[in-house]
Write an enzyme that holds these catalytic residues in place. Structure first.
Site, PDB file in Angstrom:
ATOM      1  N   LYS A  35      23.972  43.439  36.452  1.00  0.00           N
ATOM      2  CA  LYS A  35      23.553  44.631  36.294  1.00  0.00           C
ATOM      3  C   LYS A  35      22.234  44.779  35.008  1.00  0.00           C
ATOM      4  CE  LYS A  35      26.055  47.837  34.151  1.00  0.00           C
ATOM      5  NZ  LYS A  35      25.216  48.440  33.064  1.00  0.00           N
ATOM      6  N   ASP A  62      20.664  50.059  36.314  1.00  0.00           N
ATOM      7  CA  ASP A  62      21.671  51.110  35.690  1.00  0.00           C
ATOM      8  C   ASP A  62      20.802  51.764  34.791  1.00  0.00           C
ATOM      9  OD1 ASP A  62      23.645  52.714  34.909  1.00  0.00           O
ATOM     10  OD2 ASP A  62      24.430  51.033  33.794  1.00  0.00           O
ATOM     11  N   LEU A  63      19.990  52.768  35.291  1.00  0.00           N
ATOM     12  CA  LEU A  63      19.103  53.746  34.319  1.00  0.00           C
ATOM     13  C   LEU A  63      19.699  54.825  34.371  1.00  0.00           C
ATOM     14  CD1 LEU A  63      15.694  51.960  34.739  1.00  0.00           C
ATOM     15  CD2 LEU A  63      17.245  51.555  33.016  1.00  0.00           C
ATOM     16  N   LYS A  64      20.481  55.265  35.300  1.00  0.00           N
ATOM     17  CA  LYS A  64      21.227  56.532  35.324  1.00  0.00           C
ATOM     18  C   LYS A  64      20.184  57.703  34.941  1.00  0.00           C
ATOM     19  CE  LYS A  64      25.373  55.214  33.100  1.00  0.00           C
ATOM     20  NZ  LYS A  64      25.201  53.629  32.714  1.00  0.00           N
ATOM     21  N   ASP A  67      16.838  64.007  35.785  1.00  0.00           N
ATOM     22  CA  ASP A  67      15.691  64.761  35.188  1.00  0.00           C
ATOM     23  C   ASP A  67      15.436  65.938  36.094  1.00  0.00           C
ATOM     24  OD1 ASP A  67      13.237  65.587  33.914  1.00  0.00           O
ATOM     25  OD2 ASP A  67      13.162  63.809  33.152  1.00  0.00           O
ATOM     26  N   ILE A  68      14.475  66.550  36.397  1.00  0.00           N
ATOM     27  CA  ILE A  68      13.837  67.585  37.249  1.00  0.00           C
ATOM     28  C   ILE A  68      13.722  66.446  38.413  1.00  0.00           C
ATOM     29  CG2 ILE A  68      13.280  69.286  35.847  1.00  0.00           C
ATOM     30  CD1 ILE A  68      10.141  68.477  36.653  1.00  0.00           C
ATOM     31  N   PRO A  69      13.914  67.289  39.703  1.00  0.00           N
ATOM     32  CA  PRO A  69      13.748  66.436  40.854  1.00  0.00           C
ATOM     33  C   PRO A  69      12.592  65.644  41.263  1.00  0.00           C
ATOM     34  CG  PRO A  69      14.672  68.639  41.555  1.00  0.00           C
ATOM     35  CD  PRO A  69      14.496  68.565  40.034  1.00  0.00           C
ATOM     36  N   ASN A  70      11.307  66.422  41.068  1.00  0.00           N
ATOM     37  CA  ASN A  70       9.953  65.656  40.901  1.00  0.00           C
ATOM     38  C   ASN A  70      10.085  64.234  40.243  1.00  0.00           C
ATOM     39  OD1 ASN A  70       7.300  65.457  41.979  1.00  0.00           O
ATOM     40  ND2 ASN A  70       6.775  65.653  39.820  1.00  0.00           N
ATOM     41  N   THR A  71      10.602  64.465  38.850  1.00  0.00           N
ATOM     42  CA  THR A  71      10.326  63.049  37.884  1.00  0.00           C
ATOM     43  C   THR A  71      11.281  62.222  38.451  1.00  0.00           C
ATOM     44  OG1 THR A  71      10.103  64.915  36.149  1.00  0.00           O
ATOM     45  CG2 THR A  71      10.925  62.505  35.517  1.00  0.00           C
ATOM     46  N   THR A 126      32.945  56.480  32.174  1.00  0.00           N
ATOM     47  CA  THR A 126      34.438  55.948  31.766  1.00  0.00           C
ATOM     48  C   THR A 126      34.836  56.022  30.511  1.00  0.00           C
ATOM     49  OG1 THR A 126      33.204  53.872  32.012  1.00  0.00           O
ATOM     50  CG2 THR A 126      34.466  54.548  33.783  1.00  0.00           C
ATOM     51  N   ARG A 188      38.811  46.142  32.218  1.00  0.00           N
ATOM     52  CA  ARG A 188      39.241  45.330  31.222  1.00  0.00           C
ATOM     53  C   ARG A 188      40.461  44.460  31.739  1.00  0.00           C
ATOM     54  NH1 ARG A 188      35.518  46.393  29.630  1.00  0.00           N
ATOM     55  NH2 ARG A 188      34.800  47.510  27.646  1.00  0.00           N
ATOM     56  N   GLN A 197      35.391  52.243  25.807  1.00  0.00           N
ATOM     57  CA  GLN A 197      35.612  52.701  27.153  1.00  0.00           C
ATOM     58  C   GLN A 197      36.943  53.215  27.061  1.00  0.00           C
ATOM     59  OE1 GLN A 197      33.724  52.768  29.591  1.00  0.00           O
ATOM     60  NE2 GLN A 197      32.526  50.869  29.941  1.00  0.00           N
ATOM     61  N   GLY A 217      31.060  43.952  31.465  1.00  0.00           N
ATOM     62  CA  GLY A 217      29.864  43.792  30.551  1.00  0.00           C
ATOM     63  C   GLY A 217      30.557  42.846  29.243  1.00  0.00           C
ATOM     64  N   ARG A 218      31.059  43.330  28.237  1.00  0.00           N
ATOM     65  CA  ARG A 218      31.441  42.851  27.201  1.00  0.00           C
ATOM     66  C   ARG A 218      32.682  41.690  27.412  1.00  0.00           C
ATOM     67  NH1 ARG A 218      31.738  48.056  23.777  1.00  0.00           N
ATOM     68  NH2 ARG A 218      31.868  48.811  26.225  1.00  0.00           N
TER      69      ARG A 218
HETATM   70  O1  C5P Z   1      30.763  46.380  28.315  1.00  0.00           O
HETATM   71  P1  C5P Z   1      31.595  46.979  29.131  1.00  0.00           P
HETATM   72  O2  C5P Z   1      32.478  46.128  30.334  1.00  0.00           O
HETATM   73  O3  C5P Z   1      32.313  48.329  28.804  1.00  0.00           O
HETATM   74  O4  C5P Z   1      29.910  47.437  30.123  1.00  0.00           O
HETATM   75  C1  C5P Z   1      30.398  48.407  31.189  1.00  0.00           C
HETATM   76  C2  C5P Z   1      28.977  48.505  31.597  1.00  0.00           C
HETATM   77  O5  C5P Z   1      28.824  49.573  32.807  1.00  0.00           O
HETATM   78  C3  C5P Z   1      27.986  48.996  30.523  1.00  0.00           C
HETATM   79  O6  C5P Z   1      26.789  48.400  30.805  1.00  0.00           O
HETATM   80  C4  C5P Z   1      27.806  50.555  30.730  1.00  0.00           C
HETATM   81  O7  C5P Z   1      26.613  51.109  30.448  1.00  0.00           O
HETATM   82  C5  C5P Z   1      27.989  50.538  32.338  1.00  0.00           C
HETATM   83  N1  C5P Z   1      28.448  52.022  32.731  1.00  0.00           N
HETATM   84  C6  C5P Z   1      29.568  52.427  32.364  1.00  0.00           C
HETATM   85  N2  C5P Z   1      30.154  53.612  32.714  1.00  0.00           N
HETATM   86  C7  C5P Z   1      29.389  54.222  33.704  1.00  0.00           C
HETATM   87  C8  C5P Z   1      28.189  53.678  34.232  1.00  0.00           C
HETATM   88  C9  C5P Z   1      27.943  52.516  33.845  1.00  0.00           C
HETATM   89  O8  C5P Z   1      30.344  51.825  31.581  1.00  0.00           O
HETATM   90  N3  C5P Z   1      29.960  55.405  34.157  1.00  0.00           N
END
Ligand code: C5P
Length: 241
Positions: A35, A62-64, A67-71, A126, A188, A197, A217-218
Site C-alpha cells: 500500500k 490509498d489516497l482516499k 471531493d466533488i464528483p468531477n474532480t 479505524t 494488531r 488506531q 503498517g507499523r
Molecule cells: O501502522 P498501521 O498498521 O496502523 O497502518 C495502517 C495503514 O492503513 C495506514 O497506512 C493507514 O493510513 C491505513 N488506513 C487506516 N484506516 C483506514 C484506511 C487506511 O488505518 N480506514
C-alpha cells in the site's frame, strides 16, 4: 508460498522511494500487495508507484479521494493510468462521487486495454471510536450501522468493496454478500499496542470475521525484523482456520 500471502497488504508508510523499494524486495516472498499512502505519494509522487507496477508488484494506492464528483472522476482516471491494482475513495463523498470514480476508471482502463483497478470505499476510519464518532462527526447510531449503510451505498454505486475495521466485517458480509471485498486496517498482532488506531483486531480475528485483505503498517515496518513480524502475522492468520 504461504497460503495467506495474497491476503496481506503491507503499508509502505515511509518517506523515501529507496526505503519503500527495499521493504518490497525484503517482504515480497510473504506479502501479496503493498500500500502506498499519502506519506510516500506526496513525497515521491507517481514515480514510485510506476516503478513498483513496472516490477510487477500489486499496488493499493490509498489516497482516499474525497471531493466533488468531477474532480474525483478526473483523479480516478489519472490513478488508473498508473496501473495500480486497487485505489480508494471516501464513502462520505456520496453516491454521485463514487459513481463518477467508477465510471471514469472503467472508461480509462478500457481505453488503455488494462484491467480496471479495484475501487474501494473508505467507511469510518479505524482510528475513530464510538465516543469520538458520537461527539465529533455528527452522525447518529453506532459505527457499525454507519459502516454497513456506506458499504451498501458503495455496492449500489458499483464499487468492489470497502475499507473498515474487522469489527464490522461480519455485519458487512451479511448485508453485502460473499463477493464484496472487505479490506481491514487496524490490525494488531496479539500483544502489540494500537497507538492512534482504536478499532483494532488481531490477524486471527480479522480472518475469522471474513476479511478479504488485512492491511498492516507499523507492526511490520517499524519492527526490528520486518520479515519475522510478517511471518508471525501470517502464522496468526493461519491460526484462525
Ligand atoms: O501502522 P498501521 O498498521 O496502523 O497502518 C495502517 C495503514 O492503513 C495506514 O497506512 C493507514 O493510513 C491505513 N488506513 C487506516 N484506516 C483506514 C484506511 C487506511 O488505518 N480506514
Amino acid at each position: 508460498m504461504n497460503e495467506f500471502r495474497e491476503k496481506l497488504i503491507v503499508a509502505l508508510d515511509v518517506d523515501s522511494a529507496e526505503q519503500a523499494l527495499d521493504l518490497v524486495k525484503l517482504l515480497s516472498p510473504w506479502v501479496g500487495m503493498f500500500k502506498i499512502g499519502m506519506q510516500l505519494f506526496y513525497g515521491q509522487g507517481p514515480a514510485v508507484v510506476e516503478e513498483l507496477c513496472r516490477q510487477g508488484v500489486k499496488v493499493f494506492l490509498d489516497l482516499k479521494l474525497h471531493d466533488i464528483p468531477n474532480t474525483v472522476a478526473q483523479a480516478a482516471r489519472v490513478l488508473t493510468r498508473l496501473g495500480v491494482a486497487m485505489f480508494n475513495v471516501h464513502a462520505a463523498g456520496g453516491s454521485a462521487m463514487m459513481r463518477a470514480a467508477v465510471e471514469s476508471s472503467r472508461e480509462e482502463a478500457e481505453i488503455l486495454g488494462i484491467p480496471c483497478p479495484l475501487i474501494i470505499a473508505v467507511t469510518v476510519l479505524t482510528s475513530i471510536d464510538q465516543p469520538a464518532f458520537d461527539r465529533e462527526l455528527g452522525y447518529t447510531g453506532t459505527i457499525a450501522d454507519r459502516v454497513v449503510a456506506w458499504a451498501l451505498l458503495a455496492k449500489e454505486c458499483g464499487l468492489d468493496g470497502v475499507v473498515a475495521s474487522a469489527r464490522e466485517a461480519v455485519a458487512i458480509r451479511q448485508s453485502c454478500g460473499p463477493d464484496f471485498l472487505i479490506v481491514t486496517p487496524g490490525i494488531r498482532p496479539a500483544g502489540v499496542t494500537g497507538r492512534d488506531q482504536k478499532r483494532i483486531v488481531t490477524p486471527a480475528g480479522a480472518m475469522a470475521a471474513g476479511a478479504n485483505y488485512l492491511v498492516v503498517g507499523r507492526p511490520v515496518i517499524s519492527a526490528p525484523d520486518p520479515v519475522k513480524a510478517v511471518r508471525v502475522i501470517l502464522d496468526e492468520m493461519g491460526s484462525s482456520v
